[in-house]
Design a protein around this motif. Structure first.
Motif, PDB file in Angstrom:
ATOM      1  N   SER A   1      -5.331   0.611  -1.962  1.00 30.92           N
ATOM      2  CA  SER A   1      -5.903   0.930  -0.535  1.00 30.92           C
ATOM      3  C   SER A   1      -5.816  -0.424   0.071  1.00 30.92           C
ATOM      4  O   SER A   1      -5.691  -1.606  -0.441  1.00 30.92           O
ATOM      5  CB  SER A   1      -7.455   1.206  -0.726  1.00 30.92           C
ATOM      6  OG  SER A   1      -8.123   0.060  -1.280  1.00 30.92           O
ATOM      7  N   ARG A   2      -6.007  -0.517   1.662  1.00 31.11           N
ATOM      8  CA  ARG A   2      -5.764  -1.689   2.590  1.00 31.11           C
ATOM      9  C   ARG A   2      -7.077  -2.716   2.034  1.00 31.11           C
ATOM     10  O   ARG A   2      -6.815  -3.883   1.976  1.00 31.11           O
ATOM     11  CB  ARG A   2      -6.005  -1.362   3.797  1.00 31.11           C
ATOM     12  CG  ARG A   2      -6.367  -2.589   4.899  1.00 31.11           C
ATOM     13  CD  ARG A   2      -5.011  -3.279   4.568  1.00 31.11           C
ATOM     14  NE  ARG A   2      -5.313  -4.390   5.680  1.00 31.11           N
ATOM     15  CZ  ARG A   2      -4.883  -4.817   7.009  1.00 31.11           C
ATOM     16  NH1 ARG A   2      -4.072  -4.050   7.475  1.00 31.11           N
ATOM     17  NH2 ARG A   2      -5.051  -6.043   7.385  1.00 31.11           N
ATOM     18  N   GLU A   3      -8.205  -2.126   1.544  1.00 34.47           N
ATOM     19  CA  GLU A   3      -9.240  -2.782   1.202  1.00 34.47           C
ATOM     20  C   GLU A   3      -9.194  -3.692  -0.116  1.00 34.47           C
ATOM     21  O   GLU A   3      -9.638  -4.749  -0.243  1.00 34.47           O
ATOM     22  CB  GLU A   3     -10.564  -1.957   1.006  1.00 34.47           C
ATOM     23  CG  GLU A   3     -11.030  -1.424   2.396  1.00 34.47           C
ATOM     24  CD  GLU A   3     -10.426  -0.234   3.026  1.00 34.47           C
ATOM     25  OE1 GLU A   3     -10.380   0.091   4.250  1.00 34.47           O
ATOM     26  OE2 GLU A   3      -9.498   0.268   2.257  1.00 34.47           O
TER      27      GLU A   3
ATOM     28  N   ASN B   1       0.890  -1.464   0.019  1.00 30.28           N
ATOM     29  CA  ASN B   1      -0.016  -0.080  -0.177  1.00 30.28           C
ATOM     30  C   ASN B   1       0.765   1.379  -0.048  1.00 30.28           C
ATOM     31  O   ASN B   1       0.386   2.297   0.423  1.00 30.28           O
ATOM     32  CB  ASN B   1      -1.116  -0.026   1.169  1.00 30.28           C
ATOM     33  CG  ASN B   1      -0.372  -0.171   2.347  1.00 30.28           C
ATOM     34  OD1 ASN B   1       0.782  -0.259   2.648  1.00 30.28           O
ATOM     35  ND2 ASN B   1      -0.774   0.496   3.688  1.00 30.28           N
TER      36      ASN B   1
ATOM     37  N   CYS C   1      -8.801   1.120  -5.874  1.00 26.71           N
ATOM     38  CA  CYS C   1      -9.853   0.710  -4.979  1.00 26.71           C
ATOM     39  C   CYS C   1     -10.755  -0.591  -5.862  1.00 26.71           C
ATOM     40  O   CYS C   1     -10.587  -0.738  -7.050  1.00 26.71           O
ATOM     41  CB  CYS C   1     -10.749   1.627  -4.638  1.00 26.71           C
ATOM     42  SG  CYS C   1      -9.962   2.969  -4.078  1.00 26.71           S
ATOM     43  N   ASP C   2     -11.234  -1.226  -5.134  1.00 28.34           N
ATOM     44  CA  ASP C   2     -12.138  -2.336  -6.060  1.00 28.34           C
ATOM     45  C   ASP C   2     -11.556  -3.452  -7.016  1.00 28.34           C
ATOM     46  O   ASP C   2     -11.902  -3.086  -8.021  1.00 28.34           O
ATOM     47  CB  ASP C   2     -13.672  -1.650  -6.348  1.00 28.34           C
ATOM     48  CG  ASP C   2     -14.300  -0.851  -5.428  1.00 28.34           C
ATOM     49  OD1 ASP C   2     -14.132  -1.206  -4.327  1.00 28.34           O
ATOM     50  OD2 ASP C   2     -14.992   0.008  -5.877  1.00 28.34           O
TER      51      ASP C   2
ATOM     52  N   GLU D   1      -6.912  -6.497   0.551  1.00 28.63           N
ATOM     53  CA  GLU D   1      -7.808  -7.566   1.241  1.00 28.63           C
ATOM     54  C   GLU D   1      -8.259  -8.263  -0.031  1.00 28.63           C
ATOM     55  O   GLU D   1      -8.647  -9.608  -0.092  1.00 28.63           O
ATOM     56  CB  GLU D   1      -8.868  -6.971   1.881  1.00 28.63           C
ATOM     57  CG  GLU D   1      -8.335  -6.713   3.262  1.00 28.63           C
ATOM     58  CD  GLU D   1      -8.079  -7.728   4.262  1.00 28.63           C
ATOM     59  OE1 GLU D   1      -8.163  -8.944   3.880  1.00 28.63           O
ATOM     60  OE2 GLU D   1      -7.704  -7.010   5.640  1.00 28.63           O
ATOM     61  N   GLY D   2      -8.884  -7.614  -1.088  1.00 26.44           N
ATOM     62  CA  GLY D   2      -9.728  -8.347  -2.116  1.00 26.44           C
ATOM     63  C   GLY D   2      -8.570  -9.006  -3.266  1.00 26.44           C
ATOM     64  O   GLY D   2      -9.009 -10.008  -3.553  1.00 26.44           O
TER      65      GLY D   2
END
Length: 314
Positions: free
Chosen positions: A51-53, A41, A168-169, A56-57
């Motif tokens: 992003s951290r999220e 990150n 993101c995503d 994770e994904g």
């Protein structure tokens, strides 16, 4: 982390996880396992970060993905497979964005065969060390205002803060490759945006003008094909433009015989194709009204309209 890395590990292979991807059960002696640092990150040289999220994904998406060389997406280039992933956080290390440093790690395996002996040796000797991952992100937002579209330019400083994009995503993870020089300083990440593998040519030009641009072999072939298509379209566009220009000059000579041709040619230089098309259509209508054409091989003329050869008039 300065780059995606291969790390040796003394831990025994988790054979249950590995055998999820094999056609038959393998024993620990039949496989070679190693650890990978995929991405993190931290803000990279393209002024982008996950992003951290997103990490994770990606952790879920990279499980089961193949290992290649230099992002050459061919079956012949497959050399291993990721069988497990994890996130490692270092609370004592803070990123440029002010977050605890977090990296995505993976465990991978390849069978011990005559064919893979050299690859194992290159990994063990530290020659095959740097890696780069290919993934697809649905969107990116500005680090300053949080918007997907804004006036901020990544890499520029605003109020003492350097703007970057936050990825993101995640939509998909494609593969992980051994590379000689990672595409990015922080993680060697090859990033793809919405639309999967389709290349964003505007972003390519933006990267080329800022920090430099690295393309995989597949991307290079795709870009070369697109440039070839653009050249062909440009050739037909020039041909169409010349045709319109000729029509306007021809009609101008009929309608404005006293106007020097050079003056009209100069006037046409700055016109777009759309403007030339409109002008050609208008001039042709004007010429048609001023010089109506008699149909070819006209029928018998009215008495007194033509001479004795009038029946054969064209």
């Amino acid at each position: 982390m300065k780059e995606g890395l291969v790390q040796k590990s003394a831990a025994p292979p988790e054979m249950e996880k590995i055998n999820r991807y094999t056609r038959r059960p393998y024993s620990p002696e039949e496989v070679y396992t190693f650890s990978l640092v995929l991405c993190d990150n931290e803000v990279d040289r393209d002024f982008e970060r996950f992003s951290r999220e997103a990490l994770e994904g990606l952790r879920e998406l990279f499980r089961g993905k193949t290992l290649l060389f230099d992002h050459q997406r061919t079956a012949a280039g497959q050399t291993g497979r990721i069988y497990d992933t994890g996130l490692e956080e270092d609370p004592g290390r803070i990123t440029q964005a002010g977050e605890p440093y977090t990296r995505l790690t993976a465990r991978a395996y390849l069978p011990r065969t005559e064919k893979t002996r050299e690859t194992v040796e290159l990994i063990e000797s530290g020659i095959l060390k740097e890696v780069s991952v290919g993934c697809s992100m649905k969107r990116s937002v500005c680090s300053l205002c949080g918007k997907e579209r804004c006036e901020h330019v990544k890499g520029r400083t605003y109020g003492g803060k350097v703007c970057h994009r936050v990825l993101c995503d995640p939509a998909d993870a494609y593969e992980c490759s051994f590379v000689a020089v990672p595409a990015q300083r922080a993680a060697g990440v090859v990033k793809y945006y919405e639309g999967g593998r389709a290349m964003d040519y505007e972003k390519c030009l933006e990267a080329a003008g800022a920090e430099g641009l690295r393309l995989t072999g597949e991307q290079t072939r795709e870009l070369a094909g697109q440039i070839k298509a653009w050249k062909e379209e440009a050739r037909w566009g020039r041909s169409y433009r010349e045709k319109l220009r000729g029509q306007v000059l021809k009609c101008s000579a009929l309608l404005q015989p006293d106007l020097p041709r050079a003056v009209m040619e100069s006037a046409l230089q700055g016109l777009t194709v759309e403007e030339l098309s409109t002008m050609a259509e208008t001039y042709e209508k004007m010429a048609g009204r001023k010089f109506p054409l008699r149909p070819q091989l006209a029928g018998e003329p009215a008495p007194g309209e033509a001479g004795e050869n009038g029946a054969f008039q064209i």
